[in-house]
Design a protein around this motif. Structure first.
Motif, PDB file in Angstrom:
ATOM      1  N   ILE A 174       0.840  -1.198   0.000  1.00 22.73           N
ATOM      2  CA  ILE A 174       0.000   0.000   0.000  1.00 22.73           C
ATOM      3  C   ILE A 174       0.875   1.247   0.000  1.00 22.73           C
ATOM      4  O   ILE A 174       0.633   2.196  -0.749  1.00 22.73           O
ATOM      5  N   PHE A 175       1.920   1.254   0.834  1.00 27.51           N
ATOM      6  CA  PHE A 175       2.859   2.376   0.883  1.00 27.51           C
ATOM      7  C   PHE A 175       3.552   2.568  -0.473  1.00 27.51           C
ATOM      8  O   PHE A 175       3.609   3.677  -1.008  1.00 27.51           O
ATOM      9  N   GLY A 176       4.055   1.479  -1.052  1.00 28.91           N
ATOM     10  CA  GLY A 176       4.704   1.562  -2.360  1.00 28.91           C
ATOM     11  C   GLY A 176       3.737   1.973  -3.459  1.00 28.91           C
ATOM     12  O   GLY A 176       4.093   2.717  -4.368  1.00 28.91           O
ATOM     13  N   GLY A 177       2.494   1.491  -3.368  1.00 26.98           N
ATOM     14  CA  GLY A 177       1.486   1.888  -4.342  1.00 26.98           C
ATOM     15  C   GLY A 177       1.161   3.365  -4.263  1.00 26.98           C
ATOM     16  O   GLY A 177       1.001   4.037  -5.292  1.00 26.98           O
ATOM     17  N   LEU A 178       1.059   3.883  -3.041  1.00 27.48           N
ATOM     18  CA  LEU A 178       0.812   5.322  -2.875  1.00 27.48           C
ATOM     19  C   LEU A 178       1.978   6.144  -3.421  1.00 27.48           C
ATOM     20  O   LEU A 178       1.775   7.159  -4.089  1.00 27.48           O
ATOM     21  N   THR A 219       4.096   5.233  -5.738  1.00 33.17           N
ATOM     22  CA  THR A 219       4.075   5.101  -7.193  1.00 33.17           C
ATOM     23  C   THR A 219       2.974   5.956  -7.800  1.00 33.17           C
ATOM     24  O   THR A 219       3.165   6.577  -8.849  1.00 33.17           O
ATOM     25  N   LEU A 220       1.826   5.994  -7.132  1.00 31.25           N
ATOM     26  CA  LEU A 220       0.723   6.836  -7.593  1.00 31.25           C
ATOM     27  C   LEU A 220       1.124   8.307  -7.589  1.00 31.25           C
ATOM     28  O   LEU A 220       0.900   9.025  -8.574  1.00 31.25           O
ATOM     29  N   PHE A 221       1.735   8.766  -6.502  1.00 33.41           N
ATOM     30  CA  PHE A 221       2.177  10.164  -6.430  1.00 33.41           C
ATOM     31  C   PHE A 221       3.257  10.462  -7.463  1.00 33.41           C
ATOM     32  O   PHE A 221       3.306  11.553  -8.028  1.00 33.41           O
ATOM     33  N   GLN A 222       4.112   9.506  -7.699  1.00 32.29           N
ATOM     34  CA  GLN A 222       5.147   9.648  -8.726  1.00 32.29           C
ATOM     35  C   GLN A 222       4.510   9.834 -10.099  1.00 32.29           C
ATOM     36  O   GLN A 222       4.933  10.685 -10.883  1.00 32.29           O
ATOM     37  N   GLY A 223       3.487   9.052 -10.386  1.00 31.86           N
ATOM     38  CA  GLY A 223       2.784   9.174 -11.657  1.00 31.86           C
ATOM     39  C   GLY A 223       2.042  10.488 -11.784  1.00 31.86           C
ATOM     40  O   GLY A 223       2.039  11.116 -12.847  1.00 31.86           O
ATOM     41  N   ILE A 224       1.415  10.935 -10.692  1.00 31.90           N
ATOM     42  CA  ILE A 224       0.709  12.216 -10.719  1.00 31.90           C
ATOM     43  C   ILE A 224       1.684  13.351 -10.980  1.00 31.90           C
ATOM     44  O   ILE A 224       1.406  14.265 -11.764  1.00 31.90           O
ATOM     45  N   ALA A 225       2.848  13.304 -10.350  1.00 32.73           N
ATOM     46  CA  ALA A 225       3.859  14.342 -10.564  1.00 32.73           C
ATOM     47  C   ALA A 225       4.342  14.349 -12.004  1.00 32.73           C
ATOM     48  O   ALA A 225       4.572  15.413 -12.592  1.00 32.73           O
TER      49      ALA A 225
END
Length: 142
Positions: free
Chosen positions: A33-37, A39-45
């Protein structure tokens, strides 16, 4: 008169479990979950403002940052959902978690030229997830 409550314990130590899920599965689920979050923030950026990232000149893996950001956003969401599924302790969730963490490992390796420190942290997180899912105790069938 003093009493000794310790006594002698025979047999192997049993792993700590919470319901049907061992401690390693809980660790793997939380890290997924931590890694997914992350990765999600990385993609949003990457999608919202790709000027944040600086690509290394003449690097062999060069991709469009907006497209790569969408890949990371989708992968992040799927990792979060799979991390929640690992809390059930089901074998399909473990296998799915290992496969997705492996894909995230590859994606973050390819992300190294754009944001090396963040990518290295996620590589370590994905490695710990794979380790925890592969070495965790399975449910007893008895």
């Amino acid at each position: 008169m003093a009493s000794h409550a310790g006594g002698v314990h025979t047999g192997a130590a049993t792993p700590r479990t919470h319901g049907d899920v061992s401690g390693r599965f809980v660790f793997a689920a939380v890290m997924m979950i931590f890694g997914g979050l992350m990765t999600l923030f990385q993609g949003i950026a990457a999608v919202s403002n790709d000027q944040v990232f600086v690509a290394t000149q003449n690097y062999i893996f060069q991709f469009d940052l907006s497209g790569w950001g969408w890949v990371h956003m989708v992968l992040g969401i799927v990792l979060i959902v799979a991390g929640l599924a690992v809390f059930t302790g089901a074998m399909w969730a473990r296998v799915t978690g290992v496969v997705l963490a492996g894909l995230a490992l590859i994606a973050n390796f390819l992300w190294l030229p754009y944001y090396p420190v963040w990518a290295m942290v996620l590589l370590v997180v994905d490695g710990f997830v794979i380790w925890a899912l592969c070495t965790g105790e399975s449910r007893s069938t008895a």
